[in-house]
Design a protein around this motif. Structure first.
Motif, mmCIF file in Angstrom:
data_model
loop_
_atom_site.group_PDB
_atom_site.id
_atom_site.type_symbol
_atom_site.label_atom_id
_atom_site.label_comp_id
_atom_site.label_asym_id
_atom_site.label_seq_id
_atom_site.Cartn_x
_atom_site.Cartn_y
_atom_site.Cartn_z
ATOM 1 N N ARG A 1 61.205 23.274 37.069
ATOM 2 C CA ARG A 1 60.165 22.330 36.691
ATOM 3 C C ARG A 1 60.803 21.013 36.265
ATOM 4 O O ARG A 1 61.778 21.010 35.500
ATOM 5 C CB ARG A 1 59.315 22.881 35.545
ATOM 6 C CG ARG A 1 58.719 24.233 35.811
ATOM 7 C CD ARG A 1 57.613 24.139 36.821
ATOM 8 N NE ARG A 1 57.031 25.465 37.055
ATOM 9 C CZ ARG A 1 56.564 25.847 38.204
ATOM 10 N NH1 ARG A 1 56.596 25.041 39.230
ATOM 11 N NH2 ARG A 1 56.046 27.044 38.353
ATOM 12 N N PRO A 2 60.268 19.883 36.713
ATOM 13 C CA PRO A 2 60.823 18.590 36.306
ATOM 14 C C PRO A 2 60.483 18.281 34.855
ATOM 15 O O PRO A 2 59.476 18.744 34.324
ATOM 16 C CB PRO A 2 60.145 17.600 37.251
ATOM 17 C CG PRO A 2 58.905 18.286 37.705
ATOM 18 C CD PRO A 2 59.201 19.748 37.680
ATOM 19 N N THR A 3 61.332 17.491 34.233
ATOM 20 C CA THR A 3 61.086 17.095 32.846
ATOM 21 C C THR A 3 59.908 16.122 32.799
ATOM 22 O O THR A 3 59.514 15.556 33.827
ATOM 23 C CB THR A 3 62.328 16.415 32.242
ATOM 24 O OG1 THR A 3 62.594 15.223 32.987
ATOM 25 C CG2 THR A 3 63.530 17.329 32.262
ATOM 26 N N LYS A 4 59.369 15.928 31.603
ATOM 27 C CA LYS A 4 58.217 15.042 31.436
ATOM 28 C C LYS A 4 58.553 13.620 31.879
ATOM 29 O O LYS A 4 57.737 12.944 32.499
ATOM 30 C CB LYS A 4 57.777 15.059 29.971
ATOM 31 C CG LYS A 4 56.521 14.296 29.703
ATOM 32 C CD LYS A 4 56.103 14.411 28.251
ATOM 33 C CE LYS A 4 54.829 13.622 27.992
ATOM 34 N NZ LYS A 4 54.420 13.664 26.601
ATOM 35 N N GLU A 5 59.782 13.184 31.571
ATOM 36 C CA GLU A 5 60.232 11.850 31.962
ATOM 37 C C GLU A 5 60.223 11.685 33.483
ATOM 38 O O GLU A 5 59.772 10.668 34.009
ATOM 39 C CB GLU A 5 61.644 11.627 31.403
ATOM 40 C CG GLU A 5 62.259 10.310 31.770
ATOM 41 C CD GLU A 5 63.693 10.211 31.294
ATOM 42 O OE1 GLU A 5 64.454 11.184 31.490
ATOM 43 O OE2 GLU A 5 64.060 9.180 30.724
ATOM 44 N N LYS A 6 60.693 12.701 34.198
ATOM 45 C CA LYS A 6 60.750 12.628 35.656
ATOM 46 C C LYS A 6 59.354 12.719 36.270
ATOM 47 O O LYS A 6 59.074 12.072 37.273
ATOM 48 C CB LYS A 6 61.667 13.714 36.200
ATOM 49 C CG LYS A 6 63.122 13.438 35.854
ATOM 50 C CD LYS A 6 64.057 14.439 36.436
ATOM 51 C CE LYS A 6 65.483 14.067 36.039
ATOM 52 N NZ LYS A 6 66.485 14.942 36.609
ATOM 53 N N VAL A 7 58.479 13.510 35.660
ATOM 54 C CA VAL A 7 57.104 13.604 36.151
ATOM 55 C C VAL A 7 56.423 12.247 36.052
ATOM 56 O O VAL A 7 55.744 11.804 36.987
ATOM 57 C CB VAL A 7 56.308 14.676 35.369
ATOM 58 C CG1 VAL A 7 54.829 14.608 35.695
ATOM 59 C CG2 VAL A 7 56.845 16.064 35.661
ATOM 60 N N GLU A 8 56.612 11.562 34.923
ATOM 61 C CA GLU A 8 56.012 10.237 34.737
ATOM 62 C C GLU A 8 56.575 9.228 35.739
ATOM 63 O O GLU A 8 55.839 8.400 36.273
ATOM 64 C CB GLU A 8 56.231 9.753 33.308
ATOM 65 C CG GLU A 8 55.431 10.522 32.279
ATOM 66 C CD GLU A 8 55.782 10.158 30.846
ATOM 67 O OE1 GLU A 8 56.681 9.310 30.642
ATOM 68 O OE2 GLU A 8 55.162 10.731 29.938
ATOM 69 N N ALA A 9 57.870 9.298 36.004
ATOM 70 C CA ALA A 9 58.499 8.373 36.951
ATOM 71 C C ALA A 9 57.988 8.617 38.369
ATOM 72 O O ALA A 9 57.682 7.663 39.098
ATOM 73 C CB ALA A 9 60.020 8.528 36.906
ATOM 74 N N ILE A 10 57.870 9.875 38.755
ATOM 75 C CA ILE A 10 57.386 10.199 40.098
ATOM 76 C C ILE A 10 55.917 9.811 40.232
ATOM 77 O O ILE A 10 55.492 9.271 41.258
ATOM 78 C CB ILE A 10 57.610 11.696 40.403
ATOM 79 C CG1 ILE A 10 59.113 11.985 40.486
ATOM 80 C CG2 ILE A 10 56.917 12.102 41.698
ATOM 81 C CD1 ILE A 10 59.465 13.452 40.506
ATOM 82 N N THR A 11 55.123 10.055 39.190
ATOM 83 C CA THR A 11 53.716 9.677 39.216
ATOM 84 C C THR A 11 53.578 8.164 39.342
ATOM 85 O O THR A 11 52.721 7.675 40.085
ATOM 86 C CB THR A 11 53.003 10.170 37.946
ATOM 87 O OG1 THR A 11 53.208 11.582 37.810
ATOM 88 C CG2 THR A 11 51.518 9.883 37.999
#
Length: 116
Positions: free
Chosen positions: A97-107
């Motif tokens: 699972r990606p970290t919250k930081e990476k999820v926000e960046a991808i979004t």
């Protein structure tokens, strides 16, 4: 469905309509910039690749993201996913699972490319 149009050389047409269109500026002429704007509406949007998303995230946020993280974010957002030809039925390892930081960046990248 295909339709075939046959030309019959022995018959002449019932009627003929001649149309003259002038392009440019002025009265009775069709402006070229209007035609160009209409043509842009009908052009398909370019496909956004995982490579483009990765490059955007790396340039803006300074870290790299794995393509698996991008697919996880897309899956969580309910976006269309294409079946990979090399997909396996059962995974050898559980998905990371990606970290919250990476999820926000991808979004953010998906919003930038107008995917969402």
């Amino acid at each position: 469905m295909w339709k075939r149009l046959y030309f019959c050389p022995n018959k002449s047409p019932d009627s003929v309509i001649n149309v003259t269109v002038e392009f440019g500026e002025g009265g009775g002429k069709v402006p070229l910039d209007v035609i160009a704007e209409r043509a842009k509406k009908y052009q398909p949007k370019p496909k956004i690749t995982y490579k483009m998303i990765r490059e955007y995230v790396e340039k803006k946020y300074g870290f790299k993201v794995h393509t698996a993280y991008i697919s996880e974010v897309k899956r969580s957002l309910g976006l269309t996913m294409y079946d990979a030809p090399n997909a396996v039925k059962e995974l050898k390892y559980p998905r990371k699972r990606p970290t919250k930081e990476k999820v926000e960046a991808i979004t953010d990248a998906l919003k930038y490319f107008e995917v969402i």
